[in-house]
Design a protein around this motif. Structure first.
Motif, short mmCIF file in Angstrom:
data_model
loop_
_atom_site.label_atom_id
_atom_site.label_comp_id
_atom_site.label_asym_id
_atom_site.label_seq_id
_atom_site.Cartn_x
_atom_site.Cartn_y
_atom_site.Cartn_z
N LEU A 1 0.68 -1.11 0.07
CA LEU A 1 -0.01 -0.07 0.10
C LEU A 1 0.78 1.16 0.04
N MET A 2 2.07 1.35 0.87
CA MET A 2 2.98 2.23 0.64
C MET A 2 3.54 2.63 -0.47
N CYS B 1 0.82 4.22 -2.94
CA CYS B 1 0.60 5.35 -2.67
C CYS B 1 1.79 6.25 -3.33
N ALA C 1 1.81 6.44 -6.99
CA ALA C 1 0.59 6.95 -7.90
C ALA C 1 0.71 8.30 -8.63
N PRO D 1 -3.46 12.09 -6.37
CA PRO D 1 -3.87 11.82 -5.10
C PRO D 1 -5.04 10.83 -5.03
#
Length: 84
Positions: free
Chosen positions: A73-74, A77, A80, A83
């Protein structure tokens, strides 16, 4: 003291490029100085992170699976484009 330094770093990262550097540096230093002067850190009134971890419903889940999920997940993020 660590809280003050982290606050200075976060404040600097949030306003980098938006506020001129000669204004940003004293602003970050003042925020860190105020937090260091207040010295508001303590463990007597709040539950520690260990107690929260023991009360969590995920406390019996595999630690490697939790770590891999958090890392994935980090990375998602960080890589990406937007946002959203």
């Amino acid at each position: 003291m660590i809280t003050a330094m982290l606050a200075m770093a976060v404040l600097g990262a949030l306003f980098w490029g938006r506020v001129p550097l000669p204004v940003l540096v004293p602003l970050c230093a003042a925020a860190g100085g105020v937090l260091a002067w207040l010295n508001r850190h303590g463990h007597s009134q709040y539950l520690t992170i260990d107690v929260y971890a023991q009360m969590s419903r995920l406390n019996t889940a595999n630690a490697a699976l939790k770590g891999a999920t958090a890392l994935a997940l980090m990375l998602l993020c960080v890589t990406a484009r937007t946002p959203y």
